[in-house]
Design a protein around this motif. Structure first.
Motif, mmCIF file in Angstrom:
data_model
loop_
_atom_site.group_PDB
_atom_site.id
_atom_site.type_symbol
_atom_site.label_atom_id
_atom_site.label_comp_id
_atom_site.label_asym_id
_atom_site.label_seq_id
_atom_site.Cartn_x
_atom_site.Cartn_y
_atom_site.Cartn_z
ATOM 1 N N ALA A 79 -4.738 -10.745 -2.747
ATOM 2 C CA ALA A 79 -4.932 -9.452 -3.406
ATOM 3 C C ALA A 79 -4.008 -8.346 -2.877
ATOM 4 O O ALA A 79 -3.404 -7.612 -3.678
ATOM 5 C CB ALA A 79 -6.395 -9.027 -3.293
ATOM 6 N N PRO A 80 -3.847 -8.160 -1.555
ATOM 7 C CA PRO A 80 -2.965 -7.078 -1.080
ATOM 8 C C PRO A 80 -1.522 -7.222 -1.564
ATOM 9 O O PRO A 80 -0.860 -6.221 -1.857
ATOM 10 C CB PRO A 80 -3.055 -7.201 0.452
ATOM 11 C CG PRO A 80 -4.357 -7.884 0.699
ATOM 12 C CD PRO A 80 -4.521 -8.848 -0.434
ATOM 13 N N LEU A 81 -1.015 -8.454 -1.647
ATOM 14 C CA LEU A 81 0.349 -8.673 -2.114
ATOM 15 C C LEU A 81 0.491 -8.294 -3.581
ATOM 16 O O LEU A 81 1.456 -7.631 -3.976
ATOM 17 C CB LEU A 81 0.738 -10.131 -1.908
ATOM 18 C CG LEU A 81 2.083 -10.573 -2.497
ATOM 19 C CD1 LEU A 81 3.232 -9.851 -1.807
ATOM 20 C CD2 LEU A 81 2.251 -12.083 -2.390
ATOM 21 N N PRO A 87 2.809 -2.986 -9.492
ATOM 22 C CA PRO A 87 2.339 -1.604 -9.299
ATOM 23 C C PRO A 87 1.743 -0.953 -10.534
ATOM 24 O O PRO A 87 1.060 0.076 -10.415
ATOM 25 C CB PRO A 87 3.611 -0.871 -8.850
ATOM 26 C CG PRO A 87 4.739 -1.682 -9.396
ATOM 27 C CD PRO A 87 4.266 -3.100 -9.363
ATOM 28 N N ASP A 88 1.984 -1.497 -11.722
ATOM 29 C CA ASP A 88 1.433 -0.875 -12.934
ATOM 30 C C ASP A 88 -0.023 -1.267 -13.182
ATOM 31 O O ASP A 88 -0.620 -0.826 -14.164
ATOM 32 C CB ASP A 88 2.284 -1.222 -14.153
ATOM 33 C CG ASP A 88 2.508 -2.709 -14.327
ATOM 34 O OD1 ASP A 88 2.344 -3.447 -13.345
ATOM 35 O OD2 ASP A 88 2.842 -3.135 -15.448
ATOM 36 N N HIS A 93 -8.616 -2.515 -10.922
ATOM 37 C CA HIS A 93 -8.665 -3.121 -12.254
ATOM 38 C C HIS A 93 -9.059 -4.595 -12.147
ATOM 39 O O HIS A 93 -8.639 -5.295 -11.228
ATOM 40 C CB HIS A 93 -7.293 -3.006 -12.942
ATOM 41 C CG HIS A 93 -7.345 -3.220 -14.414
ATOM 42 N ND1 HIS A 93 -7.278 -4.472 -14.988
ATOM 43 C CD2 HIS A 93 -7.477 -2.343 -15.443
ATOM 44 C CE1 HIS A 93 -7.345 -4.368 -16.306
ATOM 45 N NE2 HIS A 93 -7.457 -3.078 -16.612
ATOM 46 N N PRO A 94 -9.886 -5.081 -13.091
ATOM 47 C CA PRO A 94 -10.327 -6.487 -13.036
ATOM 48 C C PRO A 94 -9.191 -7.494 -13.180
ATOM 49 O O PRO A 94 -9.354 -8.662 -12.820
ATOM 50 C CB PRO A 94 -11.304 -6.600 -14.210
ATOM 51 C CG PRO A 94 -11.018 -5.434 -15.102
ATOM 52 C CD PRO A 94 -10.547 -4.352 -14.192
ATOM 53 N N THR A 127 -5.027 -5.103 -21.672
ATOM 54 C CA THR A 127 -5.717 -3.816 -21.879
ATOM 55 C C THR A 127 -4.894 -2.648 -21.350
ATOM 56 O O THR A 127 -5.137 -1.494 -21.733
ATOM 57 C CB THR A 127 -7.092 -3.830 -21.184
ATOM 58 O OG1 THR A 127 -6.902 -3.976 -19.759
ATOM 59 C CG2 THR A 127 -7.953 -4.966 -21.694
ATOM 60 N N LEU A 128 -3.928 -2.921 -20.474
ATOM 61 C CA LEU A 128 -3.072 -1.872 -19.908
ATOM 62 C C LEU A 128 -1.749 -1.746 -20.641
ATOM 63 O O LEU A 128 -0.960 -0.856 -20.334
ATOM 64 C CB LEU A 128 -2.794 -2.163 -18.427
ATOM 65 C CG LEU A 128 -4.014 -2.260 -17.503
ATOM 66 C CD1 LEU A 128 -3.598 -2.778 -16.133
ATOM 67 C CD2 LEU A 128 -4.689 -0.902 -17.377
#
Length: 409
Positions: A79-81, A87-88, A93-94, A127-128
């Motif tokens: 997750a951190p990577l 970045p967008d 966000h799920p 969705t983004l």
């Protein structure tokens, strides 16, 4: 695309056989081709039946791995990577959860789990999207990471090598790991360069340093070994890692107070279904490839490539495995059939047989992945996704050839 390639195989074999009979006067050519068809049809069934037990075992283990929460634990590591290279996508966000689940399943070799997670990830990222019929930057990077995904345990390759009589089916483990790592890293760097994503921040660099350190350690360790020890050590490490993975999965299930025995049996039941389900695909591809081999088309094609390679002063041993590499971006079943045919014709422990195995495990089926994931969210414009995916594929193929020469030549 695949049906055109398949038909092209058959028509090419027919034309070549007609030439052999009516021009060269080899009256037995038609019989040789039809004998190859019958042999390959029987071989397809023999392969599938021989895989039932092995598939049942590994599907049982993977079922326990899914239910024990092992995928979620891998997800937390990734997750951190993902927050930095995509970045967008907002941090809460799920889509990040779906992406990490997909990548974790790919790393563990859980193909059945990876695809649903991948479709969910594409839907969440959609969705983004400001333009709904066009891929976003994050979706493109996600697709590249999927088509070049690192799989720690390429079980399918081991199974087919065992079925074809390899003395050490897992001796391709380290070569596959190095080749697929190269594919993924090149895909990541190329895509991030196009998207102008900064890879030189502390978190990303920490992950990259960790990956490169692991690869450097592997390379340094094997660089000290004599050539005859490389395959044996690769097999030893692979078997230890597989055994350790089995123990960890079962202990994790036991720790979660689950009935690992029943879960294993439930997953193993799918082994028979999966083995039987691949018979039509094996028959379709193997008989067409058998026609190519018996008619002389494959020998003519590889001989032509070998001549060009020899003209520039390079070794030609890798040419016999190139059909697998060329088919892999187009069709997983086609590449698998070519890998099997290469092992049958040259031997599972031949250089060509091992190289075909490494190529099969180094990348994913690019156009299949693109078709499934783009179709799932109705994308029409893929932008530069195909180019980045193919760049990763090319890196994986070149790395597979170089590493195989190092280990097996």
């Amino acid at each position: 695309m695949l049906h055109k390639i398949w038909l092209g195989f058959i028509l090419s074999a027919f034309v070549a056989t007609c030439y052999s009979v009516f021009v060269d006067g080899n009256l037995g050519s038609f019989q040789e081709v039809m004998t190859a068809v019958n042999t390959m049809a029987r071989t397809s069934v023999d392969i599938a039946i021989g895989l039932i037990g092995l598939l049942a075992f590994w599907l049982g283990i993977f079922k326990v791995a899914e239910n024990s929460g092992l995928i979620k634990k891998f997800s937390r590591l990734l997750a951190p990577l993902l927050c930095r290279i995509m970045p967008d996508i907002p941090r809460d966000h799920p889509a990040l959860g779906s992406i990490t689940m997909n990548m974790s399943a790919n790393i563990l070799g859980l193909d059945n789990a990876a695809t649903p997670f991948g479709i969910k990830a594409m839907q969440d990222m959609q969705t983004l999207a400001p333009v709904k019929d066009t891929l976003t930057n994050s979706q493109i990077l996600f697709l590249v990471l999927n088509t070049s995904s690192v799989t720690l345990f390429p079980i399918a390759v081991f199974l087919y090598r065992a079925q074809e009589g390899a003395a050490q089916p897992t001796d391709v483990f380290i070569p596959i790991l190095l080749a697929t790592s190269c594919s993924t890293l090149v895909g990541l760097f190329v895509t991030c360069a196009v998207q102008r994503v900064n890879l030189f921040n502390r978190v990303v660099l920490t992950y990259l340093v960790g990956v490169f350190s692991l690869l450097a350690a592997v390379i340094l360790y094997f660089a000290k070994l004599a050539s005859e020890q490389l395959a044996a050590q690769s097999s030893l490490i692979a078997n230890f890692a597989l055994f350790l993975f089995i123990v960890i999965v079962l202990l994790m299930g036991f720790y979660k107070k689950q009935n690992t025995y029943e879960q294993f049996v439930e997953g193993a039941k799918q082994g028979f279904e999966v083995a039987i389900s691949i018979i039509p695909y094996l028959v379709a591809m193997l008989f067409a490839i058998g026609m190519l081999r018996a008619s002389g088309v494959m020998e003519l094609a590889t001989g032509g490539v070998a001549s060009v390679v020899a003209m520039v002063g390079l070794d030609t041993m890798f040419v016999d495995a190139l059909p697998t590499a060329m088919m892999k971006p187009l069709s997983g079943s086609g590449a698998r059939a070519l890998m099997i045919e290469t092992m049958q014709f040259h031997g599972a422990d031949s250089f060509a047989g091992r190289l075909a195995s490494v190529m099969q495990g180094s990348t994913e089926t690019t156009f299949y992945v693109l078709a499934v994931y783009l179709g799932a969210v109705g994308i029409k414009h893929s932008r530069y996704a195909v180019g980045c995916c193919l760049a990763a594929d090319l890196a994986g193929i070149v790395a597979a050839i170089l590493v195989s020469y190092w280990f097996f030549a």
